[in-house]
Enzyme design. Structure first.
Site, PDB file in Angstrom:
ATOM      1  N   SER A 128      56.722 -10.691 -18.561  1.00 52.90           N
ATOM      2  CA  SER A 128      57.507 -11.696 -19.281  1.00 52.90           C
ATOM      3  C   SER A 128      57.269 -13.074 -18.685  1.00 52.90           C
ATOM      4  O   SER A 128      56.883 -13.217 -17.511  1.00 52.90           O
ATOM      5  CB  SER A 128      59.002 -11.358 -19.182  1.00 52.90           C
ATOM      6  OG  SER A 128      59.810 -12.422 -19.655  1.00 52.90           O
ATOM      7  N   TYR A 142      66.358  -9.052 -14.135  1.00 48.82           N
ATOM      8  CA  TYR A 142      65.284  -8.887 -15.123  1.00 48.82           C
ATOM      9  C   TYR A 142      64.027  -9.607 -14.663  1.00 48.82           C
ATOM     10  O   TYR A 142      62.924  -9.037 -14.671  1.00 48.82           O
ATOM     11  CB  TYR A 142      65.756  -9.425 -16.473  1.00 48.82           C
ATOM     12  CG  TYR A 142      64.724  -9.381 -17.576  1.00 48.82           C
ATOM     13  CD1 TYR A 142      64.488  -8.214 -18.293  1.00 48.82           C
ATOM     14  CD2 TYR A 142      63.990 -10.518 -17.920  1.00 48.82           C
ATOM     15  CE1 TYR A 142      63.566  -8.178 -19.325  1.00 48.82           C
ATOM     16  CE2 TYR A 142      63.062 -10.492 -18.947  1.00 48.82           C
ATOM     17  CZ  TYR A 142      62.850  -9.324 -19.647  1.00 48.82           C
ATOM     18  OH  TYR A 142      61.921  -9.290 -20.657  1.00 48.82           O
TER      19      TYR A 142
END
Length: 299
Positions: free
Chosen positions: A191, A204
């Site tokens: 990401s 995350y």
């Protein structure tokens, strides 16, 4: 009427890519695509496959919807069968299977919780039973739970985020590698958060950074066997994870902070996965391709 930008051709039933979205929120992870408004655009009909993945079998985790669905469809256009691993999103998974099979390829649905220690062995066994071989592994499953501060991240949340986002990658890859051969490929979805971490996504972002390092180290380890390992780092993409993570008001302007002033659509990532899975990417390993609307240009 919401602002739109024209798209160069028909995209499923829509001819325009949305810039803003109606407020919406889902109360469960990783989210349901069929409940989203508008539906994500997972297929570009102007993308014509040329058999780059003919006779290959791909395992795609998080394959029921979002980026996973777009990957499965693009792979099918290139000739690959797919094994779609997902948690419990049955309606979305069936829609993806139907999309793949309309393109003349086969798709196996495997509703499996990747947090289970035996999940990897079950996936391998079912894949080999259905298709006899494994050529591509796409580690794509993920969850995120925004919190205003690190103090709000409980041990349970921390364990869930790491177990789904990186430990499942490790376990499934470890189980798959013995069945891969020279020319095969592993692709991990990381990401933009690995490079420009949000203060609300500390756990995350940490897992996504771990995926980048996992990719680089594994690429070194497997290079001698001719197995390539790479990653894709999406920016803000219109997938079920967005309304399942953020408030309804936040979702309205998803992607507005990128240089391109909009979120991406799943179909816009799929060709990068095809590149890394096919011979076109034969000299690419240990790398991360950024598909993020320019979000990290100044990072």
């Amino acid at each position: 009427m919401q602002p739109i930008i024209p798209y160069y051709g028909s995209v499923t039933k829509c001819e325009e890519v949305p810039i803003t979205f109606p407020p919406q929120h889902q109360n469960r992870q990783p989210g349901l695509e069929y409940m989203m408004n508008p539906l994500p655009i997972y297929d570009n009909p102007n993308y014509i496959g040329t058999g780059k993945l003919k006779h290959k079998t791909a395992i795609i985790t998080g394959g029921d919807s979002g980026i996973g669905r777009a990957i499965a469809v693009a792979f099918a256009k290139e000739g690959a069968n797919s094994v779609l691993v997902y948690l419990n999103e049955e309606q979305d998974a069936r829609a993806t299977k139907e999309a793949v099979e309309k393109l003349g390829r086969k798709s196996l649905l495997l509703p499996i919780d990747l947090r289970e220690k035996k999940a990897a062995e079950q996936i391998i066994a079912q894949t080999l039973k259905a298709f006899g071989s494994i050529n591509i592994l796409v580690n794509n499953a993920g969850v995120q739970f925004p919190q205003p501060s690190i103090e709000k991240i409980t041990d349970q949340q921390l364990e869930t985020t790491f177990d789904v986002n990186i430990q499942s990658f490790f376990r499934l890859t470890r189980a798959v590698v013995p069945y891969l051969r020279s020319g095969d490929s592993i692709i991990n979805t990381t990401s933009v958060q690995a490079y420009a971490g949000s203060g609300q996504l500390i756990d995350y972002a940490s897992t996504k950074g771990a995926i980048v390092s996992f990719t680089r180290a594994l690429a070194h380890n497997l290079a001698g066997k001719g197995i390539r390992v790479n990653a894709i780092a999406p920016g803000p993409i219109w997938t079920p994870l967005q309304p399942a993570s953020w408030s309804a008001e936040t979702v309205k302007t998803l992607g507005a902070n990128t240089p391109m002033k909009r979120s991406g659509q799943p179909y816009e990532l799929a060709p990068a996965y095809v590149l890394l899975a096919s011979e076109d990417g034969s000299y690419i390993t240990g790398q991360t391709i950024h598909v993020n609307g320019g979000q990290t240009m100044t990072s």
